[in-house]
Design an enzyme around this catalytic site. Structure first.
Site, short mmCIF file in Angstrom:
data_model
loop_
_atom_site.label_atom_id
_atom_site.label_comp_id
_atom_site.label_asym_id
_atom_site.label_seq_id
_atom_site.Cartn_x
_atom_site.Cartn_y
_atom_site.Cartn_z
N LYS A 120 0.83 -1.22 0.00
CA LYS A 120 0.00 0.00 0.00
C LYS A 120 0.86 1.27 0.00
O LYS A 120 0.61 2.18 -0.78
CB LYS A 120 -0.91 0.04 1.25
CG LYS A 120 -1.88 -1.10 1.37
CD LYS A 120 -2.80 -0.93 2.57
CE LYS A 120 -2.09 -0.93 3.92
NZ LYS A 120 -1.50 -2.22 4.31
N ARG A 177 -9.07 1.50 9.20
CA ARG A 177 -8.77 0.11 9.52
C ARG A 177 -9.89 -0.56 10.29
O ARG A 177 -9.80 -1.76 10.58
CB ARG A 177 -7.51 0.06 10.37
CG ARG A 177 -6.25 -0.36 9.65
CD ARG A 177 -5.15 -0.26 10.68
NE ARG A 177 -3.98 -1.03 10.41
CZ ARG A 177 -2.94 -0.61 9.69
NH1 ARG A 177 -2.98 0.54 9.09
NH2 ARG A 177 -1.88 -1.36 9.58
N ARG A 232 11.34 -7.29 4.72
CA ARG A 232 11.37 -5.88 5.14
C ARG A 232 12.02 -5.76 6.53
O ARG A 232 12.71 -4.79 6.82
CB ARG A 232 9.96 -5.30 5.15
CG ARG A 232 9.94 -3.81 5.43
CD ARG A 232 8.58 -3.21 5.20
NE ARG A 232 7.68 -3.49 6.30
CZ ARG A 232 6.39 -3.14 6.32
NH1 ARG A 232 5.84 -2.56 5.28
NH2 ARG A 232 5.64 -3.42 7.36
N ARG A 268 12.00 -2.59 11.24
CA ARG A 268 10.85 -2.03 11.95
C ARG A 268 10.49 -2.88 13.14
O ARG A 268 10.49 -4.11 13.05
CB ARG A 268 9.65 -1.94 10.99
CG ARG A 268 9.17 -0.53 10.78
CD ARG A 268 8.09 -0.50 9.75
NE ARG A 268 6.84 -1.08 10.23
CZ ARG A 268 5.71 -1.01 9.56
NH1 ARG A 268 5.69 -0.42 8.38
NH2 ARG A 268 4.62 -1.55 10.02
N ARG A 323 -0.63 -9.10 13.35
CA ARG A 323 -1.13 -8.03 12.48
C ARG A 323 -2.03 -8.59 11.38
O ARG A 323 -3.02 -7.97 11.01
CB ARG A 323 0.04 -7.25 11.88
CG ARG A 323 0.61 -6.23 12.88
CD ARG A 323 2.05 -5.88 12.59
NE ARG A 323 2.25 -5.26 11.31
CZ ARG A 323 3.38 -5.34 10.62
NH1 ARG A 323 4.40 -6.03 11.08
NH2 ARG A 323 3.49 -4.74 9.46
#
Ligand code: ADP
Length: 189
Positions: free
Chosen positions: A18, A92, A131, A137, A148
């Site tokens: 996204k 969300r 990632r 992160r 998640r």
């Protein structure tokens, strides 16, 4: 000449791409990209009051309370003479989508398109773990990634029907080369 208002929502699970696709679209269509994840991470990095509040929630892969998110969005939209925006990672939850509709109704600029980036779950996990290595992160570890994805299925997936019922949902295959995916998005926006 004023280009007129344009509001695009990007829907899709974590790791669907996204952020990347929304950034490119924002550039090409001269839209402001509003990413709640980026805004929250910036608060955490700066150690603001809000950042201290949301940091632990984000590390667990849970959702930040709707009121906090809606306040952020209200502030982002305030003072925009004309709404030309892409929302990435927002809404969300159903209350967030309803709040967005209410805010946009005041501004006379409803959601024009909701782009749903569809990617199978095993590919999402692969991308997020990659990632994790590249960006480090705090929420890109195996356990939090699972949480998640579960949170997405339970709390965010219902928005697919929400936007479909309003006739603005566009499904886009999020698998393959980012350039090709972008072409698919441009076909529906
Ligand atoms: P991803 O799509 O990979 O999960 P984001 O940057 O969109 O990444 O979100 C990271 C985290 O920030 C989420 O797991 C959640 O804790 C918080 N967050 C971001 N946007 C929202 C939102 N609209 N509502 C609630 N929490 C949010």
């Amino acid at each position: 000449m004023a280009a007129g208002s344009l509001v695009i929502v990007f829907l899709g699970p974590p790791g669907a791409g996204k952020g990347t696709q929304a950034a490119r679209l924002a550039d090409d269509l001269d839209l402001v990209k509003i990413s709640t994840g980026d805004i929250l991470r910036s608060h955490v990095a700066r150690g603001t009051e809000l950042g201290r509040q949301v940091g632990p929630i984000m590390e667990r892969g849970e959702l930040v309370p709707d009121e906090l998110i809606i306040a952020i969005i209200r502030e982002e939209l305030a003072g925009m003479p004309e709404v030309r925006a892409i929302f990435d990672g927002f809404p969300r939850t159903t209350p967030q989508a309803e709040a967005l509709d209410a805010l946009l109704a005041e501004l006379g600029a409803p959601v024009d398109v909701a782009v749903l980036l569809e990617v199978p779950e095993d590919e999402l996990v692969r991308r997020l773990l990659r990632r994790a290595e590249l960006e480090g992160r705090a929420d890109d570890n195996e356990e939090t990634i699972k949480r998640r994805l579960q949170v997405y299925r339970e709390q965010t997936q219902p928005l697919v029907d929400y936007y479909a019922a309003r006739g603005v949902l566009k499904r886009v295959d999020g698998l393959g080369d980012p350039g090709r995916i972008y072409c698919r998005i441009r076909e529906v926006v």
